[in-house]
Design an enzyme around this catalytic site. Structure first.
Site, PDB file in Angstrom:
ATOM      1  N   SER A  48       0.857  -1.192   0.000  1.00 13.03           N
ATOM      2  CA  SER A  48       0.000   0.000   0.000  1.00 13.03           C
ATOM      3  C   SER A  48       0.892   1.241   0.000  1.00 13.03           C
ATOM      4  O   SER A  48       2.111   1.149   0.203  1.00 13.03           O
ATOM      5  CB  SER A  48      -0.880   0.002   1.247  1.00 13.03           C
ATOM      6  OG  SER A  48      -0.071   0.249   2.393  1.00 13.03           O
ATOM      7  N   ASP A  81      -1.261  -1.607  -3.994  1.00 15.60           N
ATOM      8  CA  ASP A  81      -2.621  -1.694  -3.455  1.00 15.60           C
ATOM      9  C   ASP A  81      -3.176  -0.276  -3.233  1.00 15.60           C
ATOM     10  O   ASP A  81      -2.500   0.571  -2.632  1.00 15.60           O
ATOM     11  CB  ASP A  81      -2.548  -2.459  -2.124  1.00 15.60           C
ATOM     12  CG  ASP A  81      -3.907  -2.822  -1.567  1.00 15.60           C
ATOM     13  OD1 ASP A  81      -4.843  -3.010  -2.357  1.00 15.60           O
ATOM     14  OD2 ASP A  81      -4.016  -2.931  -0.321  1.00 15.60           O
ATOM     15  N   HIS A 179     -12.955  -2.965   4.681  1.00 18.41           N
ATOM     16  CA  HIS A 179     -11.599  -3.095   5.202  1.00 18.41           C
ATOM     17  C   HIS A 179     -11.590  -3.114   6.733  1.00 18.41           C
ATOM     18  O   HIS A 179     -12.497  -2.596   7.366  1.00 18.41           O
ATOM     19  CB  HIS A 179     -10.736  -1.931   4.714  1.00 18.41           C
ATOM     20  CG  HIS A 179     -10.481  -1.970   3.236  1.00 18.41           C
ATOM     21  ND1 HIS A 179     -11.097  -1.123   2.354  1.00 18.41           N
ATOM     22  CD2 HIS A 179      -9.687  -2.786   2.494  1.00 18.41           C
ATOM     23  CE1 HIS A 179     -10.679  -1.405   1.126  1.00 18.41           C
ATOM     24  NE2 HIS A 179      -9.833  -2.413   1.181  1.00 18.41           N
ATOM     25  N   GLY A 180     -10.544  -3.711   7.292  1.00 20.33           N
ATOM     26  CA  GLY A 180     -10.335  -3.630   8.727  1.00 20.33           C
ATOM     27  C   GLY A 180     -10.905  -4.811   9.501  1.00 20.33           C
ATOM     28  O   GLY A 180     -11.352  -5.809   8.925  1.00 20.33           O
ATOM     29  N   LYS A 183     -15.990  -5.603  10.368  1.00 20.92           N
ATOM     30  CA  LYS A 183     -16.627  -5.554   9.046  1.00 20.92           C
ATOM     31  C   LYS A 183     -18.149  -5.520   9.085  1.00 20.92           C
ATOM     32  O   LYS A 183     -18.781  -4.959   8.212  1.00 20.92           O
ATOM     33  CB  LYS A 183     -16.193  -6.771   8.226  1.00 20.92           C
ATOM     34  CG  LYS A 183     -14.700  -6.791   7.964  1.00 20.92           C
ATOM     35  CD  LYS A 183     -14.364  -7.809   6.914  1.00 20.92           C
ATOM     36  CE  LYS A 183     -12.870  -8.048   6.820  1.00 20.92           C
ATOM     37  NZ  LYS A 183     -12.132  -6.839   6.429  1.00 20.92           N
ATOM     38  N   HIS A 210     -11.843  -7.093  -2.245  1.00 23.14           N
ATOM     39  CA  HIS A 210     -11.062  -6.455  -1.170  1.00 23.14           C
ATOM     40  C   HIS A 210     -11.720  -6.774   0.171  1.00 23.14           C
ATOM     41  O   HIS A 210     -12.797  -7.369   0.227  1.00 23.14           O
ATOM     42  CB  HIS A 210     -11.031  -4.935  -1.384  1.00 23.14           C
ATOM     43  CG  HIS A 210     -10.039  -4.514  -2.420  1.00 23.14           C
ATOM     44  ND1 HIS A 210      -8.943  -3.751  -2.126  1.00 23.14           N
ATOM     45  CD2 HIS A 210      -9.964  -4.777  -3.742  1.00 23.14           C
ATOM     46  CE1 HIS A 210      -8.249  -3.548  -3.224  1.00 23.14           C
ATOM     47  NE2 HIS A 210      -8.851  -4.154  -4.232  1.00 23.14           N
ATOM     48  N   GLY A 211     -11.071  -6.326   1.236  1.00 23.45           N
ATOM     49  CA  GLY A 211     -11.684  -6.425   2.572  1.00 23.45           C
ATOM     50  C   GLY A 211     -12.100  -7.833   2.942  1.00 23.45           C
ATOM     51  O   GLY A 211     -13.177  -8.052   3.493  1.00 23.45           O
ATOM     52  N   ASP A 255      -5.234  -8.413   4.510  1.00 21.40           N
ATOM     53  CA  ASP A 255      -4.221  -7.660   5.250  1.00 21.40           C
ATOM     54  C   ASP A 255      -4.459  -7.782   6.759  1.00 21.40           C
ATOM     55  O   ASP A 255      -3.599  -8.227   7.522  1.00 21.40           O
ATOM     56  CB  ASP A 255      -4.267  -6.177   4.818  1.00 21.40           C
ATOM     57  CG  ASP A 255      -3.194  -5.344   5.492  1.00 21.40           C
ATOM     58  OD1 ASP A 255      -2.381  -5.901   6.241  1.00 21.40           O
ATOM     59  OD2 ASP A 255      -3.166  -4.118   5.272  1.00 21.40           O
ATOM     60  N   ARG A 259      -2.166  -8.902  10.374  1.00 24.03           N
ATOM     61  CA  ARG A 259      -1.871  -7.994  11.491  1.00 24.03           C
ATOM     62  C   ARG A 259      -2.313  -8.622  12.811  1.00 24.03           C
ATOM     63  O   ARG A 259      -1.682  -8.462  13.848  1.00 24.03           O
ATOM     64  CB  ARG A 259      -2.597  -6.665  11.294  1.00 24.03           C
ATOM     65  CG  ARG A 259      -2.152  -5.922  10.051  1.00 24.03           C
ATOM     66  CD  ARG A 259      -2.914  -4.622   9.879  1.00 24.03           C
ATOM     67  NE  ARG A 259      -2.492  -3.951   8.660  1.00 24.03           N
ATOM     68  CZ  ARG A 259      -2.742  -2.687   8.366  1.00 24.03           C
ATOM     69  NH1 ARG A 259      -3.452  -1.948   9.196  1.00 24.03           N
ATOM     70  NH2 ARG A 259      -2.321  -2.151   7.247  1.00 24.03           N
TER      71      ARG A 259
HETATM   72  P1  13P Z   1      -8.768  -6.586   5.032  1.00 19.53           P
HETATM   73  O1  13P Z   1      -8.760  -5.366   5.880  1.00 19.53           O
HETATM   74  O2  13P Z   1     -10.053  -7.320   5.132  1.00 19.53           O
HETATM   75  O3  13P Z   1      -7.611  -7.483   5.302  1.00 19.53           O
HETATM   76  O4  13P Z   1      -8.659  -6.098   3.497  1.00 19.53           O
HETATM   77  C1  13P Z   1      -7.412  -5.850   2.908  1.00 19.53           C
HETATM   78  C2  13P Z   1      -7.529  -5.188   1.570  1.00 19.53           C
HETATM   79  O5  13P Z   1      -8.565  -5.126   0.944  1.00 19.53           O
HETATM   80  C3  13P Z   1      -6.296  -4.612   1.030  1.00 19.53           C
HETATM   81  O6  13P Z   1      -6.527  -3.928  -0.158  1.00 19.53           O
HETATM   82  O1  G3H Z   2      -6.947  -1.658   2.076  1.00 18.32           O
HETATM   83  C1  G3H Z   2      -6.056  -1.256   2.799  1.00 18.32           C
HETATM   84  C2  G3H Z   2      -4.966  -2.201   3.169  1.00 18.32           C
HETATM   85  O2  G3H Z   2      -5.352  -2.993   4.253  1.00 18.32           O
HETATM   86  C3  G3H Z   2      -3.689  -1.449   3.416  1.00 18.32           C
HETATM   87  O3  G3H Z   2      -3.723  -0.797   4.634  1.00 18.32           O
HETATM   88  O4  G3H Z   2      -3.094   1.530   3.964  1.00 18.32           O
HETATM   89  O5  G3H Z   2      -2.914   0.739   6.362  1.00 18.32           O
HETATM   90  O6  G3H Z   2      -1.312  -0.107   4.632  1.00 18.32           O
HETATM   91  P1  G3H Z   2      -2.698   0.431   4.912  1.00 18.32           P
HETATM   92 ZN    ZN Z   3      -8.459  -3.006  -0.244  1.00 19.74          ZN
END
Ligand code: 13P
Ligand code: G3H
Ligand code: ZN
Length: 316
Positions: A48, A81, A179-180, A183, A210-211, A255, A259
């Site tokens: 990212s 990303d 994301h995160g 959800k 994504h997400g 992602d 974490r």
């Molecule tokens: P998550 O937060 O669900 O892991 O999604 C990651 C993502 O979409 C990165 O682009």
């Molecule tokens: O979609 C976002 C990804 O999880 C990347 O997260 O921008 O905190 O690196 P970041």
């Molecule tokens: Zn994403």
């Protein structure tokens, strides 16, 4: 071996999805490569904008090049990303990335097309492929914040027009994920009806989810038991990945789960060993745990065991 996502998607389409994993440091990169080799899976390593500026983008690029040498068996693509236009051009010019994502999904429809088109022209001139996004996921992205109520699912009626006019090579669709680690406030729901309609409009075209972290409840419980405060964290049911793959999803972004593994390992380690301070002790545990996590995730994605066949496909 660094390859283009285009080839990986051709091999995967309709059968399985490729895990796209975000990395920020050495331990993640080592765990990621080990896990994919252990499970014999092709993968996408993604950076990212925040990852690239965490220290200096040159460090991550150097680590990935080193991993390519240390693990010659690995077959993977390197992807930007959620890029903005300037970051996309920086990656295109670097001659390192196999693909970039231009995320102009927060812009009005015509503006999203225009920005994506400009990035596509620059990328294609260098043989780099482009992921774009239509619709809006809920949650937090680096330069865009969208709450659950304002998330906008991808409109299947717009999908073909968007792809034709922007020239993008794959499309991130909003079908209910975000994301995160938080959800869903209620029960999780992926809109497979919307996904199926998008696939009908774009047969054979690679879609991206994504997400897609699953935020395993046992992981959250262990983090909280070791002093964390992640009450209410919830994710996507990974057993739905294969259904998504059959509906044209070839790339699934993860992602947050990585974490959580990091947080669990380090919280537990220092709680159990308050006298220790050598960063390599938890680092070794983390690399091994992250590798196990990746292998398990690839099983859900269906990419597990595909590596020999992908190699043959690339050589053909
Ligand atoms: P998550 O937060 O669900 O892991 O999604 C990651 C993502 O979409 C990165 O682009
Ligand atoms: O979609 C976002 C990804 O999880 C990347 O997260 O921008 O905190 O690196 P970041
Ligand atoms: Zn994403």
């Amino acid at each position: 071996m660094i390859v283009t996502t285009k080839k990986l998607f051709e091999h995967a389409y309709g059968k399985y999805a490729i895990g796209a994993y975000n990395v920020n440091n050495l331990e993640q990169i080592v765990g990621l490569f080990r896990g994919n080799i252990d499970s014999q899976a092709p993968f996408i390593i993604q950076l990212s904008k925040g990852a690239r500026s965490y220290t200096n983008k040159a460090f991550l690029e150097g680590l990935i090049r080193a991993a390519d040498q240390v693990y010659p068996e690995a077959i993977f693509a390197v992807h930007l990303d959620h890029g903005d236009e300037a970051t996309c051009y920086d990656c295109i010019d670097s001659n390192f990335y196999s693909s970039v994502m231009i995320d102009a999904s927060s812009q009005p429809y015509e503006e999203n097309i225009a920005i994506t088109r400009r990035v596509v022209e620059a990328a294609h001139a260098k043989g780099i492929v482009v992921e774009a996004e239509l619709g809006m996921l809920g949650g937090v992205e680096e330069h865009v914040k969208v709450d659950e109520a304002n998330a906008k699912l991808t409109d299947p009626a717009q999908a073909r027009d968007f792809v034709e006019r922007s020239g993008c090579d794959s499309l991130a669709v909003a079908i209910g994920t975000s994301h995160g680690a938080f959800k869903f406030s209620g029960t999780q729901s992926l809109h497979f009806d919307v996904l199926s309609q998008i696939q009908q409009k774009l047969p054979g075209f690679p879609l991206v989810m994504h997400g897609s972290s699953s935020v395993p409840q046992e992981e959250v419980a262990r983090i909280n038991a070791a002093g964390g405060k992640l009450g209410g964290a919830k994710g996507v049911d990974a057993s739905q990945f294969r259904q998504a793959a059959q509906l044209g999803v070839t790339k699934i972004n993860i992602d947050t789960d990585g974490r959580l593994v990091w947080t669990r390992v380090h919280r537990e380690f220092f709680l159990e060993h308050p006298e220790k301070f050598d960063l390599r002790d938890p680092g070794k545990i983390y690399m091994s745990e992250y590798a196990k996590f990746i292998a398990a995730k690839n099983d859900y994605l269906g990419s597990i065991g595909q590596l020999p066949d992908v190699r043959k496909f690339l050589e053909a």
